[in-house]
Motif scaffolding. Structure first.
Motif, PDB file in Angstrom:
ATOM      1  N   HIS A  63       6.594 -11.286  -1.403  1.00  0.00           N
ATOM      2  CA  HIS A  63       6.501  -9.910  -0.922  1.00  0.00           C
ATOM      3  C   HIS A  63       5.532  -9.151  -1.828  1.00  0.00           C
ATOM      4  CE1 HIS A  63       8.663  -5.876  -0.208  1.00  0.00           C
ATOM      5  NE2 HIS A  63       8.102  -5.694  -1.384  1.00  0.00           N
ATOM      6  N   SER A  64       4.510  -8.562  -1.243  1.00  0.00           N
ATOM      7  CA  SER A  64       3.488  -7.908  -2.063  1.00  0.00           C
ATOM      8  C   SER A  64       2.769  -6.850  -1.235  1.00  0.00           C
ATOM      9  CB  SER A  64       2.474  -8.948  -2.538  1.00  0.00           C
ATOM     10  OG  SER A  64       1.921  -9.626  -1.417  1.00  0.00           O
ATOM     11  N   TYR A  65       2.231  -5.839  -1.902  1.00  0.00           N
ATOM     12  CA  TYR A  65       1.493  -4.793  -1.191  1.00  0.00           C
ATOM     13  C   TYR A  65       0.109  -4.589  -1.784  1.00  0.00           C
ATOM     14  CZ  TYR A  65       5.541  -3.574   1.543  1.00  0.00           C
ATOM     15  OH  TYR A  65       6.574  -3.617   2.434  1.00  0.00           O
ATOM     16  N   ARG A  66       0.080  -4.281  -3.076  1.00  0.00           N
ATOM     17  CA  ARG A  66      -1.166  -3.806  -3.663  1.00  0.00           C
ATOM     18  C   ARG A  66      -2.069  -4.953  -4.108  1.00  0.00           C
ATOM     19  NH1 ARG A  66       0.341   1.012  -7.734  1.00  0.00           N
ATOM     20  NH2 ARG A  66      -0.736  -0.467  -9.103  1.00  0.00           N
ATOM     21  N   TRP A 117       1.929  -1.322  10.639  1.00  0.00           N
ATOM     22  CA  TRP A 117       3.148  -0.663  10.130  1.00  0.00           C
ATOM     23  C   TRP A 117       2.936  -0.390   8.658  1.00  0.00           C
ATOM     24  CZ3 TRP A 117       8.569  -3.458   9.667  1.00  0.00           C
ATOM     25  CH2 TRP A 117       9.541  -2.480   9.403  1.00  0.00           C
ATOM     26  N   TRP A 118       2.918   0.870   8.291  1.00  0.00           N
ATOM     27  CA  TRP A 118       2.624   1.208   6.896  1.00  0.00           C
ATOM     28  C   TRP A 118       3.067   2.628   6.564  1.00  0.00           C
ATOM     29  CZ3 TRP A 118      -1.955   0.189  10.008  1.00  0.00           C
ATOM     30  CH2 TRP A 118      -2.616   1.353  10.451  1.00  0.00           C
ATOM     31  N   SER A 119       2.754   3.032   5.364  1.00  0.00           N
ATOM     32  CA  SER A 119       3.025   4.395   4.880  1.00  0.00           C
ATOM     33  C   SER A 119       4.508   4.713   4.796  1.00  0.00           C
ATOM     34  CB  SER A 119       2.329   5.436   5.767  1.00  0.00           C
ATOM     35  OG  SER A 119       0.941   5.285   5.644  1.00  0.00           O
ATOM     36  N   TYR A 120       5.336   3.696   4.767  1.00  0.00           N
ATOM     37  CA  TYR A 120       6.769   3.937   4.617  1.00  0.00           C
ATOM     38  C   TYR A 120       7.152   4.046   3.155  1.00  0.00           C
ATOM     39  CZ  TYR A 120       5.937  -1.081   4.891  1.00  0.00           C
ATOM     40  OH  TYR A 120       5.396  -2.325   4.748  1.00  0.00           O
ATOM     41  N   LYS A 121       6.192   3.808   2.278  1.00  0.00           N
ATOM     42  CA  LYS A 121       6.398   4.061   0.852  1.00  0.00           C
ATOM     43  C   LYS A 121       5.039   4.101   0.191  1.00  0.00           C
ATOM     44  CE  LYS A 121       7.599  -0.788   0.175  1.00  0.00           C
ATOM     45  NZ  LYS A 121       8.435  -1.716  -0.554  1.00  0.00           N
ATOM     46  N   ALA A 125       2.542   1.370   0.234  1.00  0.00           N
ATOM     47  CA  ALA A 125       2.167   0.906   1.570  1.00  0.00           C
ATOM     48  C   ALA A 125       1.243   1.897   2.270  1.00  0.00           C
ATOM     49  CB  ALA A 125       3.426   0.666   2.400  1.00  0.00           C
ATOM     50  N   PHE A 126       0.575   2.730   1.492  1.00  0.00           N
ATOM     51  CA  PHE A 126      -0.293   3.746   2.106  1.00  0.00           C
ATOM     52  C   PHE A 126      -1.709   3.246   2.379  1.00  0.00           C
ATOM     53  CE2 PHE A 126       1.139   8.113   2.756  1.00  0.00           C
ATOM     54  CZ  PHE A 126       2.484   7.950   2.487  1.00  0.00           C
ATOM     55  N   ASP A 127      -2.183   2.411   1.485  1.00  0.00           N
ATOM     56  CA  ASP A 127      -3.608   2.058   1.599  1.00  0.00           C
ATOM     57  C   ASP A 127      -3.781   0.867   2.542  1.00  0.00           C
ATOM     58  OD1 ASP A 127      -6.182   2.648   1.140  1.00  0.00           O
ATOM     59  OD2 ASP A 127      -6.246   1.975  -0.944  1.00  0.00           O
ATOM     60  N   ALA A 128      -3.264   1.028   3.756  1.00  0.00           N
ATOM     61  CA  ALA A 128      -3.298  -0.077   4.713  1.00  0.00           C
ATOM     62  C   ALA A 128      -4.171   0.289   5.903  1.00  0.00           C
ATOM     63  CB  ALA A 128      -1.886  -0.386   5.196  1.00  0.00           C
ATOM     64  N   ILE A 129      -4.680  -0.732   6.570  1.00  0.00           N
ATOM     65  CA  ILE A 129      -5.506  -0.513   7.759  1.00  0.00           C
ATOM     66  C   ILE A 129      -5.107  -1.510   8.835  1.00  0.00           C
ATOM     67  CG2 ILE A 129      -7.508   0.488   6.570  1.00  0.00           C
ATOM     68  CD1 ILE A 129      -8.760  -2.330   6.568  1.00  0.00           C
ATOM     69  N   GLN A 160       3.552 -12.062   1.600  1.00  0.00           N
ATOM     70  CA  GLN A 160       4.202 -11.368   2.703  1.00  0.00           C
ATOM     71  C   GLN A 160       3.879  -9.873   2.623  1.00  0.00           C
ATOM     72  OE1 GLN A 160       6.182 -12.808   5.189  1.00  0.00           O
ATOM     73  NE2 GLN A 160       5.740 -14.846   4.360  1.00  0.00           N
ATOM     74  N   HIS A 161       3.719  -9.255   3.757  1.00  0.00           N
ATOM     75  CA  HIS A 161       3.303  -7.848   3.917  1.00  0.00           C
ATOM     76  C   HIS A 161       1.812  -7.703   3.568  1.00  0.00           C
ATOM     77  CE1 HIS A 161       7.477  -7.458   4.351  1.00  0.00           C
ATOM     78  NE2 HIS A 161       7.798  -7.322   3.093  1.00  0.00           N
TER      79      HIS A 161
END
Lengths: 442, 467
Positions: free
Chosen positions: A244-247, A294-298, A301-305, A269-270
């Protein structure tokens, strides 16, 4: 056991292995193009695919005129079908726990996923800690017991998690002052890295200890430690890491740590910022399993496209789209469709992101993921173009057996409703006998 | 060895005391032996706490206190197969419900009075949250309830008035709660008099998810992983200990681990399983643990598939007699799931189903102790198809067999312990009156208006059924 289950548990479910011919369908094989034709399903496998196939005597014909057939959808990130929580969040390394121990084959979410065309799902531990529990893929064989759900022979996995969840940002029980819960290390991204690093230092020592003993197997064997055993399997390549990772920065961090300790990250993941570091992800050989939009829920998770999946794919990353959610799981087809709008994927490329690509990520593409002779007959029949929002699942086959049939489902509803009403009415006629829940002095 | 000696000593004490009670003969009574045919008119002699003679042509000894049994029926004393009777302030031995959303085993906050509970309380609160299996969370496996009995527990008399003479009583707090004992429901001065056999098993409870924080384990899979790790550790511990015992010279001594000692002491384990999914799960777990095991709970054993699982695994089920009922305070607008409705409708038919399939099962009180509640609960199973004979067996000989004490308990046979219930009318009938009870050959009469309603343990909970 299996025989018994087929006979009784599945009374309302799939029948014994039958031979089916699905005719006149638009077959989207994913691996070998799309054509109008038929599929012969025999002994649980795809026996023949083509414009015309053999029709053995006694075969059940499914006329799919004006309908579409795709390989069963594979969800690389799901949390359904588990009992008693999917997070062992009490510790920062919970690799001793195993989803295998808590499979709940009676979770209705399985049936609903099935109704959305999902035939295989990677059931993951939650993301509460840096190194989470052991995971495994299940087939959505609704009606079978826990063992019967397990995707036999599939390489098991383990969940890792980076960023806000394991460091518990904003989590009221995450060790905030006066939360009533003692703080748990780590509280920063640096700490998350440290936890993983420490765990693998420990795991390496454990592995060395066992390797030494295994060499001649004399004397008392070392103590078996379930936590380190799972990490030893990671080091040996016997267990896939799903992280699980975002940045982008933390993704690079994890890839570096994995390289340092000599293991592979099987999937990120993510991975919402994966588009920023796609080349590095591809170089490591990690797959990416992400959301369509699906993003910006935290914060992280904002810098998504919405182009994330397509960009990563073009940079050579093996990409799948997942649900992480029992509801989203029911329409992964339209999630894949979004990939066509954002990023200009072809139909086949988009479809592959919920079929063949996740199959490859889970190492089960020799069995599932496309419509090819010899593969498991995990098939979904849609009434319309499957990547459309308007498409409805008509039938779902797993191992050549029908596990979901829309007509049966819809026509069976009045009966089920009546049956339930009967029980409700019956109970009303009985005087309540249960003890009151409150009693003075208790 | 030492344990055996202690048990033997305890038994001796019991015998010595029992000698002060005169022999009793019940003449011309109907005797339901359970192990053999019913004796329609026979005589039974109890002496020194044991059944001295039983049969149609047994002479009444000159020194015996005579009970005219005309119109009376004698049964073996009833056994509560999983109990907390004989413990002060213990919560009922309920199977933990597991389900999504973290519905845990709700144990009422009763004052910690026994040493066991005090120690559990220490283990669970006074120390820092467990960081993993190595901290042995919620574990008091070394506790033997035989050492913690409270003969003044008012439920002893209440249960006895309902015809129970024996309880297989377990500590029930924690994951590895401790070791149970077979006890007689005596009003005695010394706790030791109660004990028939100890230890007879390790009570394991498995909770559900608690989510974040609060120490390991916090999820069902954490509980299961912990149980797995304990048995891996126990196996290894034994290896090292044995090696050290053989030749301690030059070997580092293994660190004493009371949690593992307790586990190794236990002849069998009790695992919770209410839903069918849980039954399946626990059967698989027990096979991996390589431990002799018994399941308790059994709420969904009305389902033929569940019965089949038990039959196939050849495992005994301790069946809670507290049948699930709709919560009185439930929101009237909330519609329960089909499974929940079905469970409440059919739960009491489980014993008849198990009986028919030949699965070994015994009843347990699960918090009920008022005679009328116990009677009503058995009645419900009879109404749902269980024969009176089979109900009786599930409350006498079968639990004795499950816990391997059928050589001394569970039926009316010469040489067995003099535990009897004497009724006017057939047992389990609404109008039947318990006339007298014998425990260890000591005669008791049921308490008048035995037990007010207040003694009924915890509230009935909705079955822990998913969806």
């Amino acid at each position: 056991m299996r025989k018994f289950l087929l006979a009784t548990l599945l009374a309302a479910g799939p029948l014994c292995a039958q031979t089916y011919v699905i005719k006149n369908a638009t077959v989207m094989t994913v691996s070998k193009g799309t054509f109008k034709g038929s599929i012969l399903v025999k002994d649980g496998k795809i026996a023949e695919v083509g414009e015309k196939v053999m029709e053995p005597q006694g075969a059940t014909i499914i006329d799919a005129a004006n309908q579409y057939v795709i390989p069963g959808i594979i969800d690389c990130h799901s949390h359904i079908a588990g009992d008693g929580g999917i997070n062992e969040g009490s510790v920062s390394v919970s690799s001793m726990v195993d989803i295998r121990d808590i499979i709940n084959p009676e979770d209705i979410a399985i049936y609903r996923a099935l109704a959305g065309g999902v035939t295989t799902a990677n059931i993951l531990h939650g993301s509460a800690n840096a190194i989470g529990g052991k995971t495994l893929p299940l087939k959505m064989r609704w009606g079978k017991d826990a063992q019967g759900m397990i995707f036999e022979g599939a390489t098991p996995g383990i969940k890792f998690a980076l960023g806000e969840n394991p460091k518990r940002a904003g989590n009221p029980t995450g060790g905030a002052i006066n939360s009533g819960v003692p703080p748990r290390y780590p509280a920063t991204r640096m700490g998350v890295e440290d936890v993983i690093r420490e765990a693998f230092v420990e795991a390496k020592a454990y592995k060395a200890e066992w390797d030494a003993w295994d060499a001649n197997k004399t004397g008392i064997p070392p103590r078996k430690d379930l936590k380190l055993e799972a990490l030893k399997e990671v080091l040996e390549g016997k267990r896939f890491v799903h992280a699980h990772s975002y940045r982008a920065d933390e993704i690079l961090m994890l890839l570096r740590v994995a390289d340092e300790f000599g293991f592979k990250i099987r999937t990120l993941q993510h991975v919402l910022e994966g588009y920023k570091v796609a080349k590095e992800i591809a170089a490591h050989g990690a797959g990416a399993s992400t959301f369509s939009d699906w993003w910006s829920y935290k914060m992280e998770a904002f810098d998504a496209i919405p182009y994330n999946a397509a960009i990563m794919q073009k940079k050579g990353v093996l990409v799948s789209l997942n649900s992480d959610d029992a509801e989203l799981m029911r329409h992964l087809n339209s999630e894949a469709g979004k990939g066509m709008k954002y990023g200009g994927l072809s139909e086949t490329e988009a479809l592959a992101m919920i079929t063949l690509n996740p199959a490859k990520q889970l190492g089960i593409d020799n069995r599932v993921g496309s419509i090819e002779v010899g593969k498991d007959a995990d098939l979904v029949v849609y009434d319309k173009f499957p990547l459309s929002d308007y498409a409805k699942v008509q039938k779902v086959l797993i191992d050549g057996q029908i596990y979901f049939d829309r007509d049966n489902e819809v026509s069976g509803r009045p009966n089920k409703k009546a049956e339930k009403q009967k029980l409700i009415d019956k109970e009303k006629t009985r005087a309540p006998q249960g003890a009151p829940t409150r009693r003075a002095g208790q | 060895m030492k344990k055996k000696l202690v048990t033997a000593l305890l038994l001796c004490c019991g015998l010595v005391l029992a000698q002060s009670h005169p022999a009793v003969a019940i003449r011309n009574a109907k005797i339901v032996t359970v192990s053999g045919p019913v004796i329609n008119k026979g005589t039974l002699v109890v002496r020194n706490g044991l059944i001295e003679a039983v049969g149609e042509n047994v002479a009444v000894p000159a020194d015996a206190m005579l009970v005219e049994g005309e119109g009376l029926t004698v049964y073996p004393g009833l056994i509560d197969a999983l109990s907390t009777w004989g413990q002060a302030g213990a919560p009922p031995a309920a199977a933990a419900t597991t389900g999504r959303g973290g519905r845990g085993a709700a144990t009422p906050a009763t004052p910690a009075t026994t040493a066991a509970q005090v120690m559990t309380a220490i283990a669970s609160t006074a120390t820092a949250p467990a960081r993993g299996p190595e901290d042995r969370p919620q574990t008091t496996s070394w506790i033997k309830i035989a050492d913690e009995l409270s003969p003044t527990d008012r439920r002893i008399e209440s249960a006895r008035s309902a015809g129970f003479t024996t309880a297989i009583t377990f500590p029930t707090r924690g994951i590895f709660a401790g070791q149970g004992a077979v006890i007689d429901l005596l009003t005695a001065e010394k706790p030791g008099e109660l004990v028939i056999n100890s230890p007879v098993g390790q009570y394991i409870s498995i909770g559900a998810g608690r989510g974040f924080g609060g120490g390991f384990p916090a999820s069902l899979m954490g509980y299961i992983a912990y149980v797995r790790q304990i048995y891996l550790d126990a196996e290894h511990y034994k290896l090292v200990k044995d090696a050290y015992a053989k030749n301690p010279n030059g070997m580092k001594r293994p660190e004493y681990d009371r949690a593992l000692e307790g586990v190794l002491d236990s002849p069998r384990i009790l695992l919770p399983a209410n839903r069918m999914v849980e039954i399946d799960r626990m059967i698989h777990l027990a096979a991996d643990l390589k431990q002799p095991f018994i399941l308790y709970g059994g709420r969904e054993t009305y389902r033929p598939e569940a019965v089949e699982l038990l039959k196939k695994a050849n495992v005994a089920m301790l069946l809670s007699i507290k049948w699930p009922e709709k919560n009185r305070d439930a929101d009237p607008d909330e519609v329960d799931s089909m499974r929940t409705l079905e469970t409440r409708d059919k739960a009491a038919s489980a014993p008849a189903m198990l009986q028919k399939a030949g699965v070994k099962f015994a009843f347990y009180s699960d918090g009920l102790d008022a005679p009328r509640d116990l009677q009503a609960a058995v009645k419900k199973a009879l109404d749902a198809g269980l024969s009176r004979e089979d109900a009786l067996r599930a409350l006498t000989l079968t639990p004795a067999e499950i816990f391997k004490v059928s050589d001394r308990l569970g039926s009316i046979e010469k040489g067995k312990i003099g535990n009897l219930v004497v009724t006017r009318g057939e047992i389990f009938d609404d109008r039947t009156k318990v006339e007298m009870i014998f425990v260890d050959g000591r005669k008791y009469t049921p308490a008048v208006e035995a037990m007010p309603m207040g003694g009924r343990g915890t509230p009935t909970v909705d079955p822990g059924v998913n969806q």
